[in-house]
Design a protein around this motif. Structure first.
Motif, PDB file in Angstrom:
ATOM      1  N   UNK A 153     -11.083  58.108 -83.358  1.00  0.00           N
ATOM      2  CA  UNK A 153     -11.910  58.271 -84.554  1.00  0.00           C
ATOM      3  C   UNK A 153     -10.908  58.333 -85.696  1.00  0.00           C
ATOM      4  N   UNK A 154     -10.590  57.169 -86.236  1.00  0.00           N
ATOM      5  CA  UNK A 154      -9.406  57.005 -87.076  1.00  0.00           C
ATOM      6  C   UNK A 154      -9.718  56.113 -88.274  1.00  0.00           C
ATOM      7  N   UNK A 155      -8.886  56.252 -89.303  1.00  0.00           N
ATOM      8  CA  UNK A 155      -8.990  55.370 -90.450  1.00  0.00           C
ATOM      9  C   UNK A 155      -8.104  54.146 -90.218  1.00  0.00           C
ATOM     10  N   UNK A 156      -8.308  53.125 -91.028  1.00  0.00           N
ATOM     11  CA  UNK A 156      -7.546  51.879 -90.910  1.00  0.00           C
ATOM     12  C   UNK A 156      -6.153  52.109 -91.484  1.00  0.00           C
ATOM     13  N   UNK A 157      -5.274  52.663 -90.653  1.00  0.00           N
ATOM     14  CA  UNK A 157      -3.932  53.003 -91.097  1.00  0.00           C
ATOM     15  C   UNK A 157      -2.939  52.929 -89.958  1.00  0.00           C
ATOM     16  N   UNK A 158      -1.791  53.528 -90.173  1.00  0.00           N
ATOM     17  CA  UNK A 158      -0.676  53.397 -89.235  1.00  0.00           C
ATOM     18  C   UNK A 158      -0.993  54.006 -87.870  1.00  0.00           C
ATOM     19  N   UNK A 159      -1.561  55.208 -87.862  1.00  0.00           N
ATOM     20  CA  UNK A 159      -1.802  55.890 -86.586  1.00  0.00           C
ATOM     21  C   UNK A 159      -2.755  55.112 -85.691  1.00  0.00           C
ATOM     22  N   UNK A 160      -3.723  54.425 -86.283  1.00  0.00           N
ATOM     23  CA  UNK A 160      -4.641  53.620 -85.470  1.00  0.00           C
ATOM     24  C   UNK A 160      -3.889  52.530 -84.720  1.00  0.00           C
ATOM     25  N   UNK A 161      -2.946  51.872 -85.403  1.00  0.00           N
ATOM     26  CA  UNK A 161      -2.153  50.832 -84.745  1.00  0.00           C
ATOM     27  C   UNK A 161      -1.304  51.414 -83.623  1.00  0.00           C
ATOM     28  N   UNK A 297      -4.893  34.764 -77.145  1.00  0.00           N
ATOM     29  CA  UNK A 297      -4.676  33.374 -77.552  1.00  0.00           C
ATOM     30  C   UNK A 297      -5.651  32.960 -78.649  1.00  0.00           C
ATOM     31  N   UNK A 298      -6.856  33.501 -78.641  1.00  0.00           N
ATOM     32  CA  UNK A 298      -7.810  33.141 -79.688  1.00  0.00           C
ATOM     33  C   UNK A 298      -7.433  33.785 -81.022  1.00  0.00           C
ATOM     34  N   UNK A 299      -6.986  35.042 -80.997  1.00  0.00           N
ATOM     35  CA  UNK A 299      -6.516  35.672 -82.232  1.00  0.00           C
ATOM     36  C   UNK A 299      -5.304  34.936 -82.791  1.00  0.00           C
ATOM     37  N   UNK A 319     -11.364  46.960 -93.989  1.00  0.00           N
ATOM     38  CA  UNK A 319     -12.331  47.231 -92.931  1.00  0.00           C
ATOM     39  C   UNK A 319     -12.147  48.656 -92.425  1.00  0.00           C
ATOM     40  N   UNK A 320     -13.089  49.128 -91.669  1.00  0.00           N
ATOM     41  CA  UNK A 320     -12.933  50.390 -90.949  1.00  0.00           C
ATOM     42  C   UNK A 320     -12.612  50.080 -89.491  1.00  0.00           C
ATOM     43  N   UNK A 321     -12.234  51.119 -88.759  1.00  0.00           N
ATOM     44  CA  UNK A 321     -11.938  50.950 -87.334  1.00  0.00           C
ATOM     45  C   UNK A 321     -13.205  50.944 -86.485  1.00  0.00           C
ATOM     46  N   UNK A 322     -14.341  50.977 -87.124  1.00  0.00           N
ATOM     47  CA  UNK A 322     -15.604  50.848 -86.407  1.00  0.00           C
ATOM     48  C   UNK A 322     -16.128  49.425 -86.390  1.00  0.00           C
ATOM     49  N   UNK A 323     -15.372  48.486 -86.923  1.00  0.00           N
ATOM     50  CA  UNK A 323     -15.808  47.086 -87.012  1.00  0.00           C
ATOM     51  C   UNK A 323     -14.772  46.206 -86.333  1.00  0.00           C
ATOM     52  N   UNK A 324     -15.244  45.120 -85.708  1.00  0.00           N
ATOM     53  CA  UNK A 324     -14.340  44.252 -84.960  1.00  0.00           C
ATOM     54  C   UNK A 324     -13.277  43.587 -85.825  1.00  0.00           C
ATOM     55  N   UNK A 325     -13.471  43.567 -87.127  1.00  0.00           N
ATOM     56  CA  UNK A 325     -12.447  42.980 -87.987  1.00  0.00           C
ATOM     57  C   UNK A 325     -11.143  43.789 -87.960  1.00  0.00           C
ATOM     58  N   UNK A 326     -11.224  45.103 -87.641  1.00  0.00           N
ATOM     59  CA  UNK A 326      -9.985  45.859 -87.491  1.00  0.00           C
ATOM     60  C   UNK A 326      -9.195  45.342 -86.289  1.00  0.00           C
ATOM     61  N   UNK A 327      -9.865  45.097 -85.182  1.00  0.00           N
ATOM     62  CA  UNK A 327      -9.185  44.602 -83.991  1.00  0.00           C
ATOM     63  C   UNK A 327      -8.537  43.245 -84.251  1.00  0.00           C
ATOM     64  N   UNK A 328      -9.236  42.410 -85.011  1.00  0.00           N
ATOM     65  CA  UNK A 328      -8.709  41.094 -85.371  1.00  0.00           C
ATOM     66  C   UNK A 328      -7.499  41.252 -86.298  1.00  0.00           C
ATOM     67  N   UNK A 330      -5.458  43.722 -86.502  1.00  0.00           N
ATOM     68  CA  UNK A 330      -4.313  44.289 -85.804  1.00  0.00           C
ATOM     69  C   UNK A 330      -3.468  43.203 -85.148  1.00  0.00           C
ATOM     70  N   UNK A 331      -4.088  42.117 -84.735  1.00  0.00           N
ATOM     71  CA  UNK A 331      -3.344  41.028 -84.084  1.00  0.00           C
ATOM     72  C   UNK A 331      -2.446  40.275 -85.054  1.00  0.00           C
ATOM     73  N   UNK A 332      -2.580  40.522 -86.349  1.00  0.00           N
ATOM     74  CA  UNK A 332      -1.661  39.888 -87.307  1.00  0.00           C
ATOM     75  C   UNK A 332      -0.226  40.338 -87.074  1.00  0.00           C
ATOM     76  N   UNK A 333      -0.015  41.453 -86.360  1.00  0.00           N
ATOM     77  CA  UNK A 333       1.338  41.853 -86.001  1.00  0.00           C
ATOM     78  C   UNK A 333       2.065  40.763 -85.225  1.00  0.00           C
TER      79      UNK A 333
END
Length: 333
Positions: A153-161, A297-299, A319-328, A330-333
């Motif tokens: 239960x986190x914000x879109x920040x460093x700790x979430x990653x 591979x899709x990301x 985005x927030x970490x409650x939406x799939x756009x956060x997961x997408x 994160x793959x920019x790493x």
């Protein structure tokens, strides 16, 4: 204007841009390897449809994705549902996202995190990898194993990653929610997946206001009896942390595992990485599981080829970490 007419094109990329963007370089790289030639993007797209397995293998190769054991082939079973990506492969999702932590980009900024309640935080790839290893070691010491669920239960920040990377490095499954959700909405989600670990903020700031959630999230912990450990993030500095016998503060958790490298446990291609959720508009949110190789591979295709994202770029998705756009994102790493 009739329905068949199109509005005029207001912008087109230059020939130089087309040639030097990732999509253009991918096209040229394919032609150097004996595919094509491709007259334009549309012919490349058509080739990708007609040569499905070759296309996805070349995306994997061009994007530089890594695995411990190569696949026997690109596609096993093609039936939907049940399609099988890269049978025989062994890989780790976090190892791919942290591959820039070795080499010339190790000391480059991987994350610049802004929020309303704390100073700007900047971390390099090497620091991100080190914190990932430290948190993974802490989770392992608490008994978290491959296949366990780690919820945030986190914000879109460093700790979430860091939380996601630590979980997926050891082979656990990450699932996250936004701290502005009500406790009932979070339990509707996490109650289905029985998490073994929880990473949670003590509140958040938004629009110039501070929202304390300590009491609410203490109740959330009580509602998740499968938890073996909880890590509390001081998102609101100077405010009380989340209370409870299972709770360890974020800095203490990293200190406990300091110096340990991520394991990057090799896993099958279908091993779950994420559990996301439907919206919940027709009952409780339904779990949606995303697997290792297909997601990766899709990301890579979307971010590198379509988004033209590279190691020296800055990338933001609000985005927030409650939406799939956060997961997408994160793959920019």
């Amino acid at each position: 204007m009739s329905n068949t007419e199109q509005s005029p094109v207001v912008w087109s990329p230059s020939e130089d841009t087309l040639k030097h963007c990732h999509m253009g370089r991918f096209q040229g790289w394919l032609e150097q390897h004996g595919f094509g030639p491709f007259a334009d993007y549309h012919s490349l797209h058509q080739w990708s449809i007609e040569n499905l397995e070759t296309f996805w293998q070349k995306v994997w190769d061009y994007c530089g994705l890594v695995c411990e054991t190569p696949a026997d082939k690109v596609l096993g079973k093609r039936e939907m549902p049940g399609a099988e990506w890269f049978p025989g492969m062994r890989l780790n999702f976090a190892a791919n996202l942290l591959r820039l932590a070795e080499g010339k980009h190790a000391d480059s900024e991987a994350v610049v995190a802004y929020c309303e309640t704390r100073p700007v935080l900047r971390r390099t790839y090497a620091q991100l990898k080190a914190d990932t290893g430290a948190l993974e070691a802490f989770l392992r010491n608490k008994g978290i194993q491959q296949g366990d669920r780690v919820a945030g239960v986190v914000t879109n920040g460093y700790e979430a990653l860091v939380g996601m990377l630590a979980a997926t490095s050891l082979g656990a499954i990450w699932s996250s929610a936004s701290p502005d959700f009500g406790v009932g909405a979070i339990l509707d989600r996490f109650g289905q997946i029985e998490p073994a670990a929880l990473i949670v903020v003590n509140g958040y700031g938004y629009g110039g206001k501070v929202f304390n959630r300590q009491a609410d999230f203490s109740g959330l912990i009580d509602g998740l009896p499968t938890l073996r450990c909880v890590v509390s993030i001081e998102q609101l500095p100077g405010e009380p942390a989340i209370g409870g016998d299972k709770v360890t503060h974020w800095d203490d958790a990293l200190a406990e595992g300091q110096g340990q490298a991520p394991s990057f446990t090799p896993l099958p291609p279908e091993h779950p990485v994420y559990i996301l959720y439907s919206s919940g508009t027709t009952g409780k949110p339904k779990c949606i599981v995303h697997g290792n190789a297909g997601l990766l591979v899709n990301h890579a295709k979307e971010l590198m080829l379509h988004g033209d994202v590279g190691p020296d770029d800055r990338f933001l998705y609000f985005t927030t970490c409650g939406w799939m756009m956060w997961n997408w994102q994160a793959s920019a790493l």
